[in-house]
Write a protein that holds these residues in place. Structure first.
Motif, PDB file in Angstrom:
ATOM      1  N   VAL A   1      15.603  -2.333   0.756  1.00 58.47           N
ATOM      2  CA  VAL A   1      14.150  -2.493   0.736  1.00 58.47           C
ATOM      3  C   VAL A   1      13.587  -1.942  -0.569  1.00 58.47           C
ATOM      4  CG1 VAL A   1      13.919  -2.356   3.245  1.00 58.47           C
ATOM      5  CG2 VAL A   1      13.667  -0.285   1.891  1.00 58.47           C
ATOM      6  N   ASN A   2      12.393  -2.356  -0.866  1.00 56.89           N
ATOM      7  CA  ASN A   2      11.659  -1.905  -2.032  1.00 56.89           C
ATOM      8  C   ASN A   2      11.380  -0.406  -1.908  1.00 56.89           C
ATOM      9  OD1 ASN A   2       8.923  -1.202  -3.119  1.00 56.89           O
ATOM     10  ND2 ASN A   2       9.044  -3.282  -3.937  1.00 56.89           N
ATOM     11  N   TYR A   3      11.520   0.321  -3.015  1.00 53.47           N
ATOM     12  CA  TYR A   3      11.275   1.766  -3.003  1.00 53.47           C
ATOM     13  C   TYR A   3       9.873   2.097  -2.508  1.00 53.47           C
ATOM     14  CZ  TYR A   3       9.759   6.271  -4.731  1.00 53.47           C
ATOM     15  OH  TYR A   3       9.197   7.512  -4.821  1.00 53.47           O
ATOM     16  N   SER A   4       8.892   1.360  -2.968  1.00 56.59           N
ATOM     17  CA  SER A   4       7.497   1.614  -2.576  1.00 56.59           C
ATOM     18  C   SER A   4       7.325   1.502  -1.064  1.00 56.59           C
ATOM     19  CB  SER A   4       6.571   0.639  -3.298  1.00 56.59           C
ATOM     20  OG  SER A   4       5.257   0.788  -2.872  1.00 56.59           O
ATOM     21  N   LEU A   5       7.932   0.489  -0.472  1.00 57.72           N
ATOM     22  CA  LEU A   5       7.854   0.305   0.976  1.00 57.72           C
ATOM     23  C   LEU A   5       8.550   1.457   1.689  1.00 57.72           C
ATOM     24  CD1 LEU A   5       7.138  -1.351   3.480  1.00 57.72           C
ATOM     25  CD2 LEU A   5       9.287  -2.607   3.142  1.00 57.72           C
ATOM     26  N   TYR A   6       9.751   1.818   1.234  1.00 57.77           N
ATOM     27  CA  TYR A   6      10.472   2.923   1.860  1.00 57.77           C
ATOM     28  C   TYR A   6       9.655   4.203   1.785  1.00 57.77           C
ATOM     29  CZ  TYR A   6      13.535   6.643   2.992  1.00 57.77           C
ATOM     30  OH  TYR A   6      14.033   7.774   3.585  1.00 57.77           O
ATOM     31  N   ASN A   7       9.073   4.466   0.631  1.00 56.55           N
ATOM     32  CA  ASN A   7       8.262   5.668   0.454  1.00 56.55           C
ATOM     33  C   ASN A   7       7.113   5.702   1.455  1.00 56.55           C
ATOM     34  OD1 ASN A   7       5.695   6.909  -1.139  1.00 56.55           O
ATOM     35  ND2 ASN A   7       7.576   8.052  -1.571  1.00 56.55           N
ATOM     36  N   ARG A   8       6.495   4.567   1.705  1.00 53.50           N
ATOM     37  CA  ARG A   8       5.402   4.496   2.679  1.00 53.50           C
ATOM     38  C   ARG A   8       5.914   4.759   4.088  1.00 53.50           C
ATOM     39  NH1 ARG A   8       1.946  -0.652   1.944  1.00 53.50           N
ATOM     40  NH2 ARG A   8       0.577   0.513   3.320  1.00 53.50           N
ATOM     41  N   TRP A   9       7.122   4.313   4.406  1.00 51.52           N
ATOM     42  CA  TRP A   9       7.712   4.602   5.718  1.00 51.52           C
ATOM     43  C   TRP A   9       7.938   6.098   5.868  1.00 51.52           C
ATOM     44  CZ3 TRP A   9      12.302   0.617   5.669  1.00 51.52           C
ATOM     45  CH2 TRP A   9      11.822  -0.658   5.912  1.00 51.52           C
ATOM     46  N   GLU A  10       8.516   6.705   4.838  1.00 50.89           N
ATOM     47  CA  GLU A  10       8.843   8.120   4.947  1.00 50.89           C
ATOM     48  C   GLU A  10       7.579   8.985   4.977  1.00 50.89           C
ATOM     49  OE1 GLU A  10      11.351  11.238   2.402  1.00 50.89           O
ATOM     50  OE2 GLU A  10      12.579   9.554   3.124  1.00 50.89           O
ATOM     51  N   LYS A  11       6.527   8.550   4.326  1.00 42.87           N
ATOM     52  CA  LYS A  11       5.263   9.286   4.368  1.00 42.87           C
ATOM     53  C   LYS A  11       4.453   8.941   5.612  1.00 42.87           C
ATOM     54  CE  LYS A  11       3.112   8.391   0.617  1.00 42.87           C
ATOM     55  NZ  LYS A  11       2.404   8.265  -0.652  1.00 42.87           N
ATOM     56  N   HIS A  12       4.944   7.997   6.384  1.00 42.91           N
ATOM     57  CA  HIS A  12       4.300   7.510   7.611  1.00 42.91           C
ATOM     58  C   HIS A  12       2.956   6.829   7.329  1.00 42.91           C
ATOM     59  CE1 HIS A  12       4.617   7.119  11.895  1.00 42.91           C
ATOM     60  NE2 HIS A  12       3.392   7.550  12.067  1.00 42.91           N
ATOM     61  N   ASP A  13       2.867   6.207   6.148  1.00 40.17           N
ATOM     62  CA  ASP A  13       1.688   5.402   5.817  1.00 40.17           C
ATOM     63  C   ASP A  13       1.822   4.003   6.407  1.00 40.17           C
ATOM     64  OD1 ASP A  13       0.558   7.446   4.360  1.00 40.17           O
ATOM     65  OD2 ASP A  13       1.246   6.678   2.422  1.00 40.17           O
ATOM     66  N   LYS A  14       3.042   3.607   6.720  1.00 40.41           N
ATOM     67  CA  LYS A  14       3.302   2.269   7.249  1.00 40.41           C
ATOM     68  C   LYS A  14       4.497   2.339   8.177  1.00 40.41           C
ATOM     69  CE  LYS A  14       4.226  -2.438   5.617  1.00 40.41           C
ATOM     70  NZ  LYS A  14       3.216  -3.141   6.356  1.00 40.41           N
ATOM     71  N   GLU A  15       4.449   1.576   9.236  1.00 44.51           N
ATOM     72  CA  GLU A  15       5.572   1.467  10.180  1.00 44.51           C
ATOM     73  C   GLU A  15       6.363   0.199   9.872  1.00 44.51           C
ATOM     74  OE1 GLU A  15       6.854   3.099  13.065  1.00 44.51           O
ATOM     75  OE2 GLU A  15       5.688   4.762  12.299  1.00 44.51           O
ATOM     76  N   PRO A  16       7.681   0.266   9.944  1.00 43.73           N
ATOM     77  CA  PRO A  16       8.491  -0.942   9.779  1.00 43.73           C
ATOM     78  C   PRO A  16       8.240  -1.915  10.938  1.00 43.73           C
ATOM     79  CG  PRO A  16       9.863   1.034   9.737  1.00 43.73           C
ATOM     80  CD  PRO A  16       8.503   1.453  10.152  1.00 43.73           C
TER      81      PRO A  16
ATOM     82  N   MET B   1      21.115  11.358  -0.759  1.00 46.56           N
ATOM     83  CA  MET B   1      20.478  10.363  -1.610  1.00 46.56           C
ATOM     84  C   MET B   1      19.016  10.726  -1.816  1.00 46.56           C
ATOM     85  SD  MET B   1      21.758   6.727  -0.104  1.00 46.56           S
ATOM     86  CE  MET B   1      23.463   6.301   0.065  1.00 46.56           C
ATOM     87  N   ASN B   2      18.485  10.292  -2.965  1.00 44.14           N
ATOM     88  CA  ASN B   2      17.051  10.425  -3.151  1.00 44.14           C
ATOM     89  C   ASN B   2      16.385   9.188  -2.531  1.00 44.14           C
ATOM     90  OD1 ASN B   2      17.014   8.263  -5.084  1.00 44.14           O
ATOM     91  ND2 ASN B   2      17.439   9.701  -6.742  1.00 44.14           N
ATOM     92  N   GLN B   3      15.069   9.146  -2.541  1.00 40.23           N
ATOM     93  CA  GLN B   3      14.367   8.037  -1.876  1.00 40.23           C
ATOM     94  C   GLN B   3      14.715   6.688  -2.496  1.00 40.23           C
ATOM     95  OE1 GLN B   3      10.137   8.747  -1.727  1.00 40.23           O
ATOM     96  NE2 GLN B   3      10.331  10.070   0.053  1.00 40.23           N
ATOM     97  N   LYS B   4      14.804   6.634  -3.814  1.00 36.04           N
ATOM     98  CA  LYS B   4      15.106   5.355  -4.471  1.00 36.04           C
ATOM     99  C   LYS B   4      16.499   4.867  -4.091  1.00 36.04           C
ATOM    100  CE  LYS B   4      15.007   2.961  -8.827  1.00 36.04           C
ATOM    101  NZ  LYS B   4      14.732   2.978 -10.237  1.00 36.04           N
ATOM    102  N   GLN B   5      17.473   5.763  -4.104  1.00 35.15           N
ATOM    103  CA  GLN B   5      18.841   5.387  -3.727  1.00 35.15           C
ATOM    104  C   GLN B   5      18.903   4.920  -2.280  1.00 35.15           C
ATOM    105  OE1 GLN B   5      20.451   9.239  -4.652  1.00 35.15           O
ATOM    106  NE2 GLN B   5      21.516   8.482  -6.482  1.00 35.15           N
ATOM    107  N   PHE B   6      18.208   5.635  -1.398  1.00 38.19           N
ATOM    108  CA  PHE B   6      18.236   5.286   0.017  1.00 38.19           C
ATOM    109  C   PHE B   6      17.541   3.948   0.258  1.00 38.19           C
ATOM    110  CE2 PHE B   6      17.357   6.256   4.623  1.00 38.19           C
ATOM    111  CZ  PHE B   6      18.686   6.368   4.998  1.00 38.19           C
ATOM    112  N   ALA B   7      16.445   3.699  -0.439  1.00 36.07           N
ATOM    113  CA  ALA B   7      15.762   2.409  -0.325  1.00 36.07           C
ATOM    114  C   ALA B   7      16.702   1.282  -0.733  1.00 36.07           C
ATOM    115  CB  ALA B   7      14.496   2.397  -1.183  1.00 36.07           C
ATOM    116  N   GLU B   8      17.422   1.471  -1.832  1.00 36.06           N
ATOM    117  CA  GLU B   8      18.391   0.461  -2.275  1.00 36.06           C
ATOM    118  C   GLU B   8      19.492   0.270  -1.244  1.00 36.06           C
ATOM    119  OE1 GLU B   8      19.727   1.632  -6.175  1.00 36.06           O
ATOM    120  OE2 GLU B   8      17.726   1.312  -7.047  1.00 36.06           O
ATOM    121  N   PHE B   9      19.980   1.369  -0.671  1.00 33.70           N
ATOM    122  CA  PHE B   9      21.001   1.315   0.373  1.00 33.70           C
ATOM    123  C   PHE B   9      20.513   0.495   1.570  1.00 33.70           C
ATOM    124  CE2 PHE B   9      22.477   3.261   4.388  1.00 33.70           C
ATOM    125  CZ  PHE B   9      23.816   2.955   4.315  1.00 33.70           C
ATOM    126  N   LEU B  10      19.227   0.681   1.930  1.00 34.32           N
ATOM    127  CA  LEU B  10      18.653  -0.048   3.060  1.00 34.32           C
ATOM    128  C   LEU B  10      18.284  -1.477   2.690  1.00 34.32           C
ATOM    129  CD1 LEU B  10      16.312   2.672   4.615  1.00 34.32           C
ATOM    130  CD2 LEU B  10      18.581   1.967   5.409  1.00 34.32           C
TER     131      LEU B  10
END
Length: 66
Positions: free
Chosen positions: A26-41, A15-24
């Protein structure tokens, strides 16, 4: 690190990030921040991620080689 684990699970699911965010669920922007380690869940998000992926929270926070 969570970002490495998320990316690893995402790639295994092909999956790409958008698909995975939808699967989880959560908002794509939030997921992207998790994967970039800009924010912790928060703990609730860790539980939800683990539940949707079918793993333990420990599996999300264990370090894996890059």
């Amino acid at each position: 690190m969570l970002k490495n684990r998320l990316k690893s699970f995402r790639h295994k699911m092909e999956m790409n990030q958008k698909q995975f965010a939808e699967f989880l669920g959560v908002n794509y922007s939030l997921y992207n921040r998790w994967e970039k380690h800009d924010k912790e869940p928060n703990i609730e998000s860790y539980w939800n991620i683990a539940k949707r992926i079918g793993c333990k929270i420990d599996d999300l926070i264990e370090e894996i080689p890059e």
